[in-house]
Design a protein around this motif. Structure first.
Motif, PDB file in Angstrom:
ATOM      1  N   LEU A 857      36.276  38.123  41.991  1.00 27.15           N
ATOM      2  CA  LEU A 857      36.365  36.928  42.780  1.00 27.15           C
ATOM      3  C   LEU A 857      35.722  37.130  44.120  1.00 27.15           C
ATOM      4  O   LEU A 857      35.710  38.383  44.724  1.00 27.15           O
ATOM      5  N   ASP A 858      35.007  35.986  44.519  1.00 29.79           N
ATOM      6  CA  ASP A 858      34.273  36.357  45.709  1.00 29.79           C
ATOM      7  C   ASP A 858      34.925  35.163  46.661  1.00 29.79           C
ATOM      8  O   ASP A 858      34.565  33.807  46.610  1.00 29.79           O
ATOM      9  N   PRO A 859      35.973  35.664  47.747  1.00 24.91           N
ATOM     10  CA  PRO A 859      36.747  34.510  48.266  1.00 24.91           C
ATOM     11  C   PRO A 859      36.118  33.729  49.315  1.00 24.91           C
ATOM     12  O   PRO A 859      36.256  32.389  49.430  1.00 24.91           O
ATOM     13  N   GLN A 860      34.789  34.001  49.654  1.00 25.13           N
ATOM     14  CA  GLN A 860      34.023  33.478  50.573  1.00 25.13           C
ATOM     15  C   GLN A 860      33.472  32.120  49.892  1.00 25.13           C
ATOM     16  O   GLN A 860      33.631  31.086  50.518  1.00 25.13           O
ATOM     17  N   ASP A 861      32.795  32.341  48.746  1.00 28.94           N
ATOM     18  CA  ASP A 861      32.143  30.971  48.069  1.00 28.94           C
ATOM     19  C   ASP A 861      33.187  30.599  47.303  1.00 28.94           C
ATOM     20  O   ASP A 861      32.965  29.358  46.546  1.00 28.94           O
ATOM     21  N   GLN A 862      34.302  30.696  47.093  1.00 35.16           N
ATOM     22  CA  GLN A 862      35.384  30.335  45.931  1.00 35.16           C
ATOM     23  C   GLN A 862      34.838  30.452  44.627  1.00 35.16           C
ATOM     24  O   GLN A 862      34.963  29.464  44.005  1.00 35.16           O
ATOM     25  N   THR A 863      34.115  31.621  44.290  1.00 42.08           N
ATOM     26  CA  THR A 863      33.517  31.794  43.120  1.00 42.08           C
ATOM     27  C   THR A 863      33.959  32.998  42.470  1.00 42.08           C
ATOM     28  O   THR A 863      34.275  33.916  42.943  1.00 42.08           O
ATOM     29  N   VAL A 864      34.080  32.916  40.954  1.00 44.72           N
ATOM     30  CA  VAL A 864      34.337  33.920  40.239  1.00 44.72           C
ATOM     31  C   VAL A 864      33.407  34.345  39.289  1.00 44.72           C
ATOM     32  O   VAL A 864      32.809  33.515  38.478  1.00 44.72           O
ATOM     33  N   ASN A 865      32.817  35.571  39.337  1.00 45.17           N
ATOM     34  CA  ASN A 865      31.960  36.277  38.357  1.00 45.17           C
ATOM     35  C   ASN A 865      32.380  36.689  37.285  1.00 45.17           C
ATOM     36  O   ASN A 865      33.383  37.307  37.481  1.00 45.17           O
ATOM     37  N   MET A 866      31.949  36.243  36.078  1.00 41.17           N
ATOM     38  CA  MET A 866      32.580  36.893  35.023  1.00 41.17           C
ATOM     39  C   MET A 866      31.720  37.469  33.846  1.00 41.17           C
ATOM     40  O   MET A 866      30.641  36.962  33.813  1.00 41.17           O
ATOM     41  N   ASN A 867      32.233  38.451  33.365  1.00 42.49           N
ATOM     42  CA  ASN A 867      31.470  39.166  32.191  1.00 42.49           C
ATOM     43  C   ASN A 867      32.229  38.875  30.897  1.00 42.49           C
ATOM     44  O   ASN A 867      33.454  39.490  30.877  1.00 42.49           O
ATOM     45  N   LEU A 868      31.802  38.241  30.099  1.00 38.89           N
ATOM     46  CA  LEU A 868      32.691  38.002  28.970  1.00 38.89           C
ATOM     47  C   LEU A 868      31.913  38.624  27.692  1.00 38.89           C
ATOM     48  O   LEU A 868      30.623  38.604  27.313  1.00 38.89           O
TER      49      LEU A 868
END
Length: 886
Positions: A857-868
């Motif tokens: 989780l990147d709380p500043q940008d409200q983005t979740v980076n995901m490796n699937l």
């Protein structure tokens, strides 16, 4: 005199406890004696009524003979005997023949001057009156409704409520008299008249609204009638799914200032149960309930604290202001009130007050019933979710309660709570498992012992010292019943599968189990021992750690079809058996369910689980329904059924929901329809599909619905063939098509044979990848992951925008892909910025899918980076699942 008094006390009890039916019916012949022995007849007729009310079955001939004997007692002038005669007629009228013969006597009493006879005569007469005879007494009934005598008017109104079910069109003609009765001086008559008036208009929503608006302004004097009016208003507000902005909200709020305590409580209870009610809207109702906490009446204190207990589940911040008053109730003489007060404080108080409240509960918990002990246990369960650091205090309290006497439901609630604490808090695992191990040493309930053993087999391997649990498990093999011994064998095998260092010792113990007296225990021991001795991790994982993920009912149907097919050239294919689905819930959903504790009963989640144990799963029910449709006999076993999808908005003329049923090469669309217009009959009802893209879907068959009357649900189907090019997704526009006949709203009969065609636009319908994937859970994910290998692996990296928290991202991802979470990996610990999610499922055709997802989780940008990372038995399926997120 003292001796006589003692004799009376010794002989106290039910004088009718050991009645003999034959002897009583023989005594009933005294009804025909002349002159009538009033005292004797009163006793005999009391015995007959008692037997009938206790469920005693009497033959039609015997009932008819007794009935005609009772009718001869009409010549008696004794008031008590005459009233017993009316009761006997009501009890015997459904069992005897030719009961219509007593109509003239009852009509005479109903219209006579004797007030004592008129009301019971009306009740008895209406019991034997059918729709054909009702018109003959209609005039008398209308007069009785507006009679000056409150007993007569009340009897006529209550009888009319029962008659409304069989002759609604006749009762509706009495509307003027019923409205006049609403203005009666007697509170009970006013209440009964309002009830009848509501039932007459209940099918017309607009008329019900007018009814509430009219009498909410006129000011009913009867507290019971006002309470009933509040319930009607609350029901209308709930159906509109609105809160304080509804026009009737002001009426309920105004009832908080009524003189009657009953009305005030009913209004407060209605306000707190309304949907979409905020904390500010509840403040007035809570203040009213708070004033009742200090009432000298125990009933008011109990009602207030129980309602506050319920509010504290959803709006604890509103109830905090009542904590001072609630603490004064901890020492209340009524232990039920004290229990509810403490459980409310547990849900609203701070972490620092937990020990003090638990100590106060311990002082009297042995004095309350199991029902209220369960309330305490459920409050502790919700407390553990809020304050996980207090698990030691709560575990000690629960372990003491486990050692106390109590019934099955009480013990079950404690065990379920400890299991919940173990699953939600890893720090409490070993502590909780040891308490459960001590519990099964003296457990008298086989079901609970088997449940604990199952938990030990699953969780003991992940503790710091798994070896310590072997003794507790093996003791059950030596000492317990067959069901528990079998569960203990399975737990030993699972522990040996997960802990290779303990496997030699466990194999020795399983060898001893092969000498058990019961074949189930011997067979399990032989099966597990043979599997463990292979020393092949993939075999042990498939046949010991990971249970067979199939539906039992589906397996039975597939085996039956295979045996009756007479084609044994090919072996039975287990991949054709439907997979048993796992409910997918987010961590937030689980938290809400664990917190939703109703005062006085078990939680809705516990009630739902109990209900699910007693019936087949939703998919098994759908499979049975679809198998009964001849047009679907060739499409094979059902693979998956989706959740219902609303294709219409609420409060529309027609309601349509769709359920997608996935088969091997077909999809069946089930459309459940409901007609909400009482002046229309729909015929030849079907849904028309139009694809929005050229995906290649083929509509093979449409099964229309012959007729759809008002307020009766019906189902129409569409059978879709899969595209030839291998596509699995599609989007369709849907239209409801039907023929309309105008009908009489009161009778439901068509006014003529004429009809006209009509259509109704519905929402678009999509078929997605998740419709072809059935989620399930793997107990040993790492072994299954290694077994699939990297041959068909797909590795992708994505960035998910607009994700405020990791639990939200996990829930959205599971919903999008359609796979099930393994090893409780969907539960994200609070405060973490990274997490690994383990997913498993099966693609249509029996292709297993596993996925490992790493989230950051990147709380500043409200983005979740995901490796699937996706692995499966088919590379095309792996790519398909990975492409869903993109």
């Amino acid at each position: 005199m003292k001796r006589d008094k003692k004799d009376e006390e010794a002989g106290a009890g039910n004088p009718f406890a050991n009645l003999d039916k034959t002897a009583v019916l023989q005594e009933a012949r005294a009804f025909s004696e002349t002159p009538i022995n009033v005292k004797k007849c009163r006793l005999i007729i009391s015995k007959v009524i008692y037997m009938l009310l206790q469920g005693e079955t009497i033959g039609r001939t015997e009932a008819t003979e007794c009935f005609f004997g009772v009718t001869k007692l009409f010549q008696s002038k004794d008031g008590a005997l005459r009233r017993l005669v009316y009761l006997a007629i009501q009890c015997l009228c459904k069992l005897a023949d030719d009961v219509i013969i007593v109509t003239s006597s009852l009509t005479k009493d109903m219209t006579g001057r004797e007030e004592l006879y008129r009301a019971p005569a009306i009740r008895a007469l209406c019991r034997i009156t059918d729709s054909g005879m009702l018109q003959a007494i209609e005039r008398y009934m209308k007069q009785a409704i507006v009679d000056k005598s409150s007993a007569v008017a009340s009897a006529a109104l209550v009888s009319s409520v029962h008659l409304l079910k069989q002759s609604p069109e006749v009762i509706r003609r009495w509307a003027n008299e019923i409205q006049e009765a609403v203005s009666h001086d007697n509170p009970m008559v006013q209440y009964h008249a309002l009830v009848l008036l509501y039932h007459i208009r209940s099918s017309d929503r607009l008329a019900v609204n007018k009814l509430v608006q009219k009498y909410s302004k006129s000011g009913l004097r009867s507290p019971l009638a006002l309470c009933y009016l509040i319930r009607i208003a609350a029901k209308l507000i709930a159906e509109d799914d609105s809160g304080s902005d509804h026009p009737l909200y002001g009426f309920i709020n105004s009832c908080l200032r009524n003189r009657s305590e009953m009305v005030v409580y009913e209004a407060a209870s209605a306000l707190v149960n309304l949907p979409k009610t905020s904390g500010s809207d509840l403040s007035t109702a809570v203040s009213t309930l708070q004033s009742y906490l200090s009432s000298p009446k125990p009933s008011l204190r109990f009602a207030a604290v129980r309602t506050l207990n319920k509010i504290s589940t959803t709006h604890p911040e509103v109830v905090i202001n009542c904590n001072v008053d609630l603490e004064t109730l901890i020492t209340d003489q009524n232990r039920s009130i004290a229990t509810l007060a403490i459980t409310t404080l547990l849900k609203t108080g701070g972490e620092s007050s937990v020990e003090r409240l638990m100590k106060q509960i311990s002082s009297f918990v042995s004095e309350i019933s199991d029902e209220f002990k369960i309330v305490v246990i459920e409050a502790i369960r919700s407390l553990c979710v809020r304050y996980p650091r207090k698990h030691a205090t709560m575990m000690n309290f629960l372990s003491k309660m486990l050692r106390d006497d109590g019934g099955f439901e009480f013990k079950k609630a404690i065990v379920n709570t400890i299991i919940t604490i173990i699953e939600e808090n890893t720090e409490a695992k070993e502590y909780g498992l040891m308490h459960l191990c001590e519990f099964i040493e003296d457990c008298e309930h086989s079901a609970l012992a088997a449940k604990v053993l199952h938990l030990l087999g699953k969780e003991a391997a992940s503790t710091s010292n798994p070896q310590r649990y072997i003794r507790y498990i093996y003791n059950r093999v030596i000492l317990e019943k067959t069901r528990v011994r079998a569960a203990a064998v399975t737990a030993l095998a699972k522990l040996g599968a997960s802990c290779p260092q303990l496997r030699p010792s466990i194999e020795v113990l399983l060898s001893r189990c092969k000498l058990d007296n019961d074949d189930e225990v011997r067979d399990r021991a032989t099966y597990y021992l043979t599997t463990l001795r292979t020393n092949q991790q993939n075999v042990i994982s498939n046949y010991v750690s990971n249970n067979l993920q199939v539906s039992v009912q589906g397996l039975e149907r597939c085996l039956e079809a295979y045996v009756h097919g007479n084609d044994f050239s090919k072996p039975f294919d287990l991949k054709q058996v439907p997979v048993s689905s796992v409910p997918i819930t987010s961590a937030a959903d689980r938290k809400r369910s664990s917190l939703s504790v109703d005062a006085g009963v078990s939680t809705p989640s516990a009630a739902a689980a109990k209900k699910e144990e007693k019936k087949a799963s939703r998919q098994d029910i759908y499979a049975e329904q679809l198998a009964a449709v001849p047009q679907f006999s060739h499409i094979g076993p059902l693979f998956k059924s989706s959740s219902p999808i609303e294709l219409t908005e609420a409060e529309t003329e027609y309601s349509v929901t769709c359920i997608k049923h996935t088969f091997g090469n077909h999809i069946v669309l089930q459309f459940d329809c409901c007609n909400t217009l009482n002046d229309q009959l729909l015929e030849n009802v079907m849904v028309e599909l139009e694809p929005t893209d050229d995906a290649g879907w083929v509509i093979e068959r449409t099964i229309p619905l012959a007729a759809l009357p008002y307020s009766v649900k019906g189902t129409t189907y569409i059978l879709l063939g899969m595209p030839d090019d291998g596509g699995i997704t599609g989007s369709f526009t849907t239209t409801l098509k039907f023929q309309v006949k105008d009908v009489d709203p009161t009778t439901g009969e068509p006014e003529s044979d004429e009809h006209y065609d009509d259509t109704y636009a519905l929402e678009d319908l999509d078929i997605s990848v998740s419709d072809h994937i059935q989620p399930f859970s793997k107990a040993n994910f790492s072994a299954a992951w290694d077994q699939l290998g990297t041959e068909n692996e797909v590795d992708e990296t994505f960035s998910l925008p607009n994700q405020a928290t990791l639990p939200e991202a996990v829930a959205n991802l599971i919903k999008c892909i359609g796979l099930g979470a393994c090893e409780r990996s969907d539960r994200v610990p609070e405060g973490k910025s990274s997490h690994t999610l383990l997913l498993a499922g099966q693609f249509r055709g029996g292709i297993e899918i596993l996925s490992r997802v790493r989230l950051a989780l990147d709380p500043q940008d409200q983005t979740v980076n995901m490796n699937l990372i996706v692995r499966s038995e088919d590379n095309a399926v792996s790519e398909l699942v990975a492409a869903v997120v993109a």
